[in-house]
Design a protein around this motif. Structure first.
Motif, mmCIF file in Angstrom:
data_model
loop_
_atom_site.group_PDB
_atom_site.id
_atom_site.type_symbol
_atom_site.label_atom_id
_atom_site.label_comp_id
_atom_site.label_asym_id
_atom_site.label_seq_id
_atom_site.Cartn_x
_atom_site.Cartn_y
_atom_site.Cartn_z
ATOM 1 N N ALA A 94 10.544 -8.827 -1.026
ATOM 2 C CA ALA A 94 9.320 -8.354 -1.673
ATOM 3 C C ALA A 94 9.233 -6.840 -1.708
ATOM 4 C CB ALA A 94 8.083 -8.960 -1.018
ATOM 5 N N LEU A 95 8.546 -6.209 -0.752
ATOM 6 C CA LEU A 95 8.269 -4.783 -0.805
ATOM 7 C C LEU A 95 8.983 -4.063 0.335
ATOM 8 C CD1 LEU A 95 4.454 -5.277 -1.362
ATOM 9 C CD2 LEU A 95 6.082 -4.566 -3.117
ATOM 10 N N ALA A 96 9.985 -3.282 -0.007
ATOM 11 C CA ALA A 96 10.751 -2.568 1.011
ATOM 12 C C ALA A 96 10.164 -1.186 1.233
ATOM 13 C CB ALA A 96 12.211 -2.450 0.586
ATOM 14 N N GLU A 104 -0.296 -9.373 16.792
ATOM 15 C CA GLU A 104 -1.298 -10.397 17.115
ATOM 16 C C GLU A 104 -1.585 -10.495 18.604
ATOM 17 O OE1 GLU A 104 0.748 -13.597 14.931
ATOM 18 O OE2 GLU A 104 -1.096 -13.764 13.752
ATOM 19 N N ASN A 105 -0.709 -9.941 19.424
ATOM 20 C CA ASN A 105 -0.928 -9.945 20.869
ATOM 21 C C ASN A 105 -1.652 -8.696 21.357
ATOM 22 O OD1 ASN A 105 0.437 -12.433 21.248
ATOM 23 N ND2 ASN A 105 2.410 -11.366 21.179
ATOM 24 N N GLY A 106 -2.000 -7.824 20.414
ATOM 25 C CA GLY A 106 -2.695 -6.609 20.783
ATOM 26 C C GLY A 106 -1.788 -5.475 21.209
ATOM 27 N N ASN A 107 -0.479 -5.660 21.044
ATOM 28 C CA ASN A 107 0.476 -4.617 21.408
ATOM 29 C C ASN A 107 0.796 -3.734 20.209
ATOM 30 O OD1 ASN A 107 0.772 -5.748 24.043
ATOM 31 N ND2 ASN A 107 2.194 -7.265 23.198
ATOM 32 N N THR A 108 1.086 -2.477 20.483
ATOM 33 C CA THR A 108 1.448 -1.558 19.406
ATOM 34 C C THR A 108 2.804 -1.944 18.820
ATOM 35 O OG1 THR A 108 0.239 0.253 20.456
ATOM 36 C CG2 THR A 108 1.894 0.852 18.803
ATOM 37 N N TYR A 109 2.853 -2.020 17.510
ATOM 38 C CA TYR A 109 4.095 -2.365 16.809
ATOM 39 C C TYR A 109 4.339 -1.307 15.741
ATOM 40 C CZ TYR A 109 7.645 -5.054 14.296
ATOM 41 O OH TYR A 109 8.822 -5.455 13.696
ATOM 42 N N GLU A 110 5.334 -0.485 15.955
ATOM 43 C CA GLU A 110 5.622 0.589 15.019
ATOM 44 C C GLU A 110 6.433 0.078 13.830
ATOM 45 O OE1 GLU A 110 7.854 4.962 14.775
ATOM 46 O OE2 GLU A 110 7.750 3.852 16.676
ATOM 47 N N VAL A 111 5.819 0.117 12.668
ATOM 48 C CA VAL A 111 6.526 -0.251 11.446
ATOM 49 C C VAL A 111 7.440 0.904 11.062
ATOM 50 C CG1 VAL A 111 6.287 -0.933 9.030
ATOM 51 C CG2 VAL A 111 4.596 -1.693 10.715
ATOM 52 N N LYS A 112 8.673 0.592 10.662
ATOM 53 C CA LYS A 112 9.669 1.621 10.419
ATOM 54 C C LYS A 112 10.201 1.583 8.997
ATOM 55 C CE LYS A 112 11.263 1.443 15.240
ATOM 56 N NZ LYS A 112 12.430 1.219 16.129
ATOM 57 N N LYS A 113 10.837 2.668 8.620
ATOM 58 C CA LYS A 113 11.541 2.725 7.349
ATOM 59 C C LYS A 113 12.613 1.644 7.331
ATOM 60 C CE LYS A 113 14.472 5.825 4.611
ATOM 61 N NZ LYS A 113 15.060 7.185 4.533
ATOM 62 N N GLY A 114 12.690 0.901 6.237
ATOM 63 C CA GLY A 114 13.641 -0.194 6.131
ATOM 64 C C GLY A 114 12.999 -1.551 6.318
ATOM 65 N N ASP A 115 11.800 -1.586 6.928
ATOM 66 C CA ASP A 115 11.078 -2.850 7.041
ATOM 67 C C ASP A 115 10.572 -3.275 5.670
ATOM 68 O OD1 ASP A 115 11.533 -2.778 9.730
ATOM 69 O OD2 ASP A 115 9.508 -2.133 10.283
ATOM 70 N N ALA A 116 10.203 -4.540 5.550
ATOM 71 C CA ALA A 116 9.680 -5.061 4.283
ATOM 72 C C ALA A 116 8.309 -5.677 4.512
ATOM 73 C CB ALA A 116 10.634 -6.091 3.691
ATOM 74 N N ILE A 117 7.452 -5.544 3.520
ATOM 75 C CA ILE A 117 6.121 -6.142 3.575
ATOM 76 C C ILE A 117 6.094 -7.317 2.599
ATOM 77 C CG2 ILE A 117 3.658 -5.781 3.147
ATOM 78 C CD1 ILE A 117 4.064 -2.851 3.870
ATOM 79 N N THR A 118 5.771 -8.496 3.105
ATOM 80 C CA THR A 118 5.764 -9.691 2.252
ATOM 81 C C THR A 118 4.352 -10.211 1.991
ATOM 82 O OG1 THR A 118 6.066 -11.125 4.179
ATOM 83 C CG2 THR A 118 8.049 -10.380 3.040
ATOM 84 N N ARG A 119 3.386 -9.649 2.724
ATOM 85 C CA ARG A 119 1.996 -10.077 2.496
ATOM 86 C C ARG A 119 1.053 -8.941 2.845
ATOM 87 N NH1 ARG A 119 -0.694 -15.839 4.322
ATOM 88 N NH2 ARG A 119 -2.822 -15.393 3.625
ATOM 89 N N ILE A 120 0.048 -8.730 1.969
ATOM 90 C CA ILE A 120 -0.980 -7.714 2.186
ATOM 91 C C ILE A 120 -2.328 -8.400 2.096
ATOM 92 C CG2 ILE A 120 -1.993 -5.554 1.390
ATOM 93 C CD1 ILE A 120 0.686 -4.939 0.028
ATOM 94 N N GLY A 121 -3.009 -8.528 3.223
ATOM 95 C CA GLY A 121 -4.262 -9.262 3.217
ATOM 96 C C GLY A 121 -4.009 -10.704 2.789
ATOM 97 N N ARG A 122 -4.662 -11.118 1.712
ATOM 98 C CA ARG A 122 -4.458 -12.471 1.186
ATOM 99 C C ARG A 122 -3.429 -12.508 0.066
ATOM 100 N NH1 ARG A 122 -10.624 -14.990 0.767
ATOM 101 N NH2 ARG A 122 -11.125 -14.803 3.012
#
Length: 398
Positions: free
Chosen positions: A90-92, A108-126
């Motif tokens: 989807a969206l790189a 979802e566990n409340g831990n910080t998760y750093e999104v990085k260059k190269g990751d992909a987004i497959t869903r935004i909201g709904r």
């Protein structure tokens, strides 16, 4: 009858041919691996995990500003990222700002998760971006631009100050197997090294010729000749099942340690034999005990040979497959413990094997082969440098 000179020339030719054949075979093998594996080598291959990792994160949104797009990419100002069309995920994310809120996203566990260059987004909201991929032609630039714009509109249309995203960290890399291989090398040498060296010291410095020494040498010779699959079967039965270590790093390391003992003992023993007896006699004559003589005179002078034993052992660990296949497992993950459910992990060699056997992926398997060759070369160079430095300190370097 052939003259002696003719016989000598024939033998000399055979020697040269044998040497040339050895070099030629090595060149062919390495050349084949490099030719087939180079296309699979990339930065992503060397720096990513093997499996795709999906994480749902929540992140704050920035104030909206101008969202620009060009060359199949679009800048999303409220997230501080640049997105591009990816026909598989989807969206790189091709660029991410230093102050992007995605660097401080929360899972979802409340831990910080750093999104990085190269990751992909497959869903935004709904908005399920991944579900629309099947309707988009990869050659249709207009459709891809509209797809990217929908993602921007979805972000800008959020009324809440936060948005939930489904982020996929793309795999296809060898990092887990490389780390597992390093763990296996360290743990196996930590177990086998002291046992093998001390056993060699006993055989050369303490043991007297007789039945006990003959039995020990007989055992060492037989250990060296047993196929590694037999060690694997033993490790699987004893360490994995009886001791209930399961497929784990420790079970694999213990099995490999047994395989290494003949190499370490034999090489170290031969090195100790090469130390002149005058060294021992001089030390004992000055009042040192036998243990002091061994620890302060014999072993330091035998260090280059011991390093050779360690080097040979590392090469054996890196190249081992059968024993580890039955004890350490084939899961492409970094072991999180020594034994138990989270301790299983595949080494580089095991992964190369499974890639060929299960996926028929010759390119990736050969790419791993290139990494293994580089590791062995680096180990050889490092060992040589250490040995030369040691000899230089002793005034023995040529």
């Amino acid at each position: 009858m052939l003259s002696r000179k003719v016989k000598d020339n024939i033998i000399k030719v055979l020697i040269y041919l044998s040497a040339a054949a050895t070099v030629g075979i090595l060149a062919i093998i390495i050349g084949f691996i490099f030719i087939k594996g180079i296309p699979g080598i990339s930065i992503n291959f060397l720096t990513r995990g093997y499996e795709d990792k999906t994480t749902y994160v929540t992140t704050e949104l920035l104030e909206a500003s101008e969202d620009t797009g060009n060359d199949g990419e679009v800048y999303v100002s409220r997230l501080g990222i640049t997105l591009a069309f990816d026909g598989e995920n989807a969206l790189a994310i091709t660029e991410i700002d230093k102050d992007s809120p995605l660097k401080k996203a929360v899972d979802e566990n409340g831990n910080t998760y750093e999104v990085k260059k190269g990751d992909a987004i497959t869903r935004i909201g709904r908005y399920k971006a991944s579900s629309e991929l099947k309707d988009i032609d990869a050659e249709d630039e207009k459709a891809k631009a509209e797809f990217l714009q929908k993602a921007v509109d979805e972000v800008n249309g959020q009324e809440d100050p936060t948005v939930k995203l489904k982020v996929v960290r793309i795999g296809g890399g060898i990092v887990p197997m490389a780390v597992t291989t390093l763990y296996m090398i360290a743990l196996s040498l930590l177990i086998a090294g002291p046992i093998g060296i001390l056993a060699a010291v006993y055989l050369n410095e303490y043991a007297k010729p007789g039945k006990i020494m003959s039995v020990i040498h007989f055992a060492i010779q037989n250990l060296a000749g047993i196929p590694s699959i037999i060690y694997g079967l033993f490790g699987s039965l004893f360490f994995v099942q009886i001791l209930k270590m399961q497929y784990s790093l420790l079970a694999g390391a213990l099995t490999v340690s047994i395989i290494l003992l003949p190499t370490i003992i034999t090489t170290t023993e031969e090195t100790l034999k090469a130390i002149p007896n005058t060294y021992r006699e001089s030390s004992l004559g000055l009042g040192a005990t036998q243990l002091q003589t061994i620890s302060r005179v014999v072993l330091p002078n035998a260090l280059p040979g011991i390093l050779v034993a360690i080097l040979l052992s590392i090469g054996r660990i890196v190249g081992e497959s059968a024993a580890l296949l039955l004890t350490a497992g084939t899961v492409a993950q970094i072991p999180q413990a020594l034994f138990g459910n989270s301790a299983s992990g595949a080494t580089l060699t095991i992964k190369a094997y499974t890639l060929m056997k299960e996926e028929n992926n010759l390119t990736s398997a050969c790419a791993i082969g290139i990494v293994l060759i580089v590791i062995i070369v680096l180990i050889n160079v490092a060992s040589k440098l250490i040995t030369n430095k040691f000899l230089a300190k002793k005034g023995l370097q040529k």
